[in-house]
Design a protein around this motif. Sequence first.
Motif, short mmCIF file in Angstrom:
data_model
loop_
_atom_site.label_atom_id
_atom_site.label_comp_id
_atom_site.label_asym_id
_atom_site.label_seq_id
_atom_site.Cartn_x
_atom_site.Cartn_y
_atom_site.Cartn_z
N ARG A 26 -12.25 2.57 -11.78
CA ARG A 26 -10.51 2.29 -10.13
C ARG A 26 -10.05 0.80 -10.89
O ARG A 26 -10.73 -0.05 -11.34
N LYS A 31 0.56 -1.21 0.04
CA LYS A 31 -0.14 0.60 0.26
C LYS A 31 0.22 1.46 0.18
O LYS A 31 0.52 1.75 -0.60
N ASP A 65 -9.18 -3.97 -0.15
CA ASP A 65 -10.28 -2.96 -0.31
C ASP A 65 -11.22 -3.74 -1.01
O ASP A 65 -12.70 -3.79 -1.45
N LEU A 73 -7.63 8.00 -15.06
CA LEU A 73 -8.88 9.12 -15.03
C LEU A 73 -9.13 9.93 -15.99
O LEU A 73 -10.24 10.49 -15.75
N GLN A 93 -14.90 7.21 -14.02
CA GLN A 93 -15.69 6.62 -13.14
C GLN A 93 -14.98 5.79 -12.46
O GLN A 93 -15.27 4.41 -11.45
N ALA A 111 -3.11 5.66 -4.10
CA ALA A 111 -4.10 5.80 -3.26
C ALA A 111 -5.12 4.71 -3.78
O ALA A 111 -6.16 4.89 -3.63
N ARG A 112 -5.66 5.40 -5.13
CA ARG A 112 -6.51 5.09 -5.53
C ARG A 112 -7.34 3.47 -6.38
O ARG A 112 -8.01 2.90 -6.63
N LEU A 113 -5.97 3.09 -6.11
CA LEU A 113 -5.58 1.40 -6.93
C LEU A 113 -6.48 0.67 -5.82
O LEU A 113 -6.34 0.77 -4.75
N GLU A 114 -7.54 -0.30 -6.23
CA GLU A 114 -7.95 -1.09 -5.34
C GLU A 114 -6.75 -2.86 -4.98
O GLU A 114 -6.61 -3.21 -6.07
N ASP A 141 -3.09 4.48 -13.41
CA ASP A 141 -3.87 4.85 -12.98
C ASP A 141 -3.86 6.29 -13.83
O ASP A 141 -5.36 7.06 -13.44
#
Length: 411
Positions: free
Chosen positions: A283, A56, A86, A276, A281, A61-64, A272
């Motif tokens: 991920r 992590k 996540d 975006l 929308q 940060a947006r990646l699941e 990422d």
Amino acid sequence: MTRPTLSHAAMTQFPLAGDELLVGGMPLTRLAERVGQTPFYAYDRQAISARIDSLKAVLPARLELHYAIKANPMPALVAHIASRVDGLDVASAGEMRVALDAGMPAAAISFAGPGKRPQELRQAVAAGVCLNAESITELQRLHEASQALGVPARVALRVNPDFELKSSGMRMGGGAKPFGIDAEAIPAALRRLAELELQFEGFHLYAGSQSLRAEALIDAQSASFELALRLAADAPGPLRILNLGGGFGVPYFPGEARLDLAPIADHLAALDAQLLSAQPQARLALELGRYLVAEAGVYVCRVQDIKQSRDTTFLITDGGLHQHLAASGNFGQVIRKNYPVLLGNKAGQSADQRYSVVGPLCTPLDVLGSEVMLPQAAIGDLFVVLQSGAYGASASPRGFLSHPDVIEILV
Ligand SMILES: *Cc1c(COP(=O)(O)O)cnc(C)c1O
């Protein structure tokens, strides 16, 4: 004759206290007493948490970050991981139950696998998890389940890409495969999905497992990303999830080094940012199995006998291929190689004796270490196979020869 000089990558996840290996902070001899039997698998919570934290720290940060349960479905371990990732990826209704029991919201669970039974699809729709559909037949069945239950089915399409993950242990995509829908058939599948009024979630790609080459993973992620963006042009709605699969490897054998995460993380950050702007929308997701848990687990068995046969000294243990198929070399290996092994109650002593370590089964395949170097061994010693937290107990033929079953603990 000179022997190969390749050695195993350094294994520092379990510290020593004197001669004893510490697992979950407890000397192994005492832990074995606590368990009450050998063989057993022990998984170290701290080591799992540390692995997830270190991932992590470098991933966008947006990646699941998802955990693929099939690597290790032990319920307590899944519950430990569930609060730190996540999402969970499951491959059967049985795994789905473990994931839901672990407290993961249905919205964060995805269900992949070829040949999902109609009943399983119906259970998954009722639960509200995301289905990674792998055929047109599954789309039809999801429609029927959705109509019968009055619950919308959330569906992503699993794509069988037109490329493979180079230098991986197991290839899961590219060429003719039972997994997913061929990339060239996706536009028609998307039309069918829209006609059947299924809720479109995104795409799922999984190119292969156990890769130790950052470059190969980056290439596969790039190709997956570009393919998915192209396919999204025909989608009935916006892309919400782009699951790029897993495949991060761990070092098992002499000469293998740990995966270099930094270039992979940098590359994912670039993808990422691209996503975006192209699909705001959406991920990115990674579904890692082995990488999260493999290094946190040990398999522990006890030396029952020591036998000299001609030029070889055998340690005969109460553990074997029935409980750890992968360490015996019979789970996806072409040429048998040794996992890193040690004597857990003598881990501080110098490994200057050569042994072949076998299990109790009446088959020459039941080998846990061929010509491995260990300290001077005695009956009663604890033989430990490191790197055993993934594809161990649940991936072994435990009924074979009807020995007592293995115990799994999380410490
Ligand atoms: C097995 C599997 C995984 C996990 O693979 P690892 O190599 O253990 O990371 C991820 N996704 C799917 C679809 C799988 O079948």
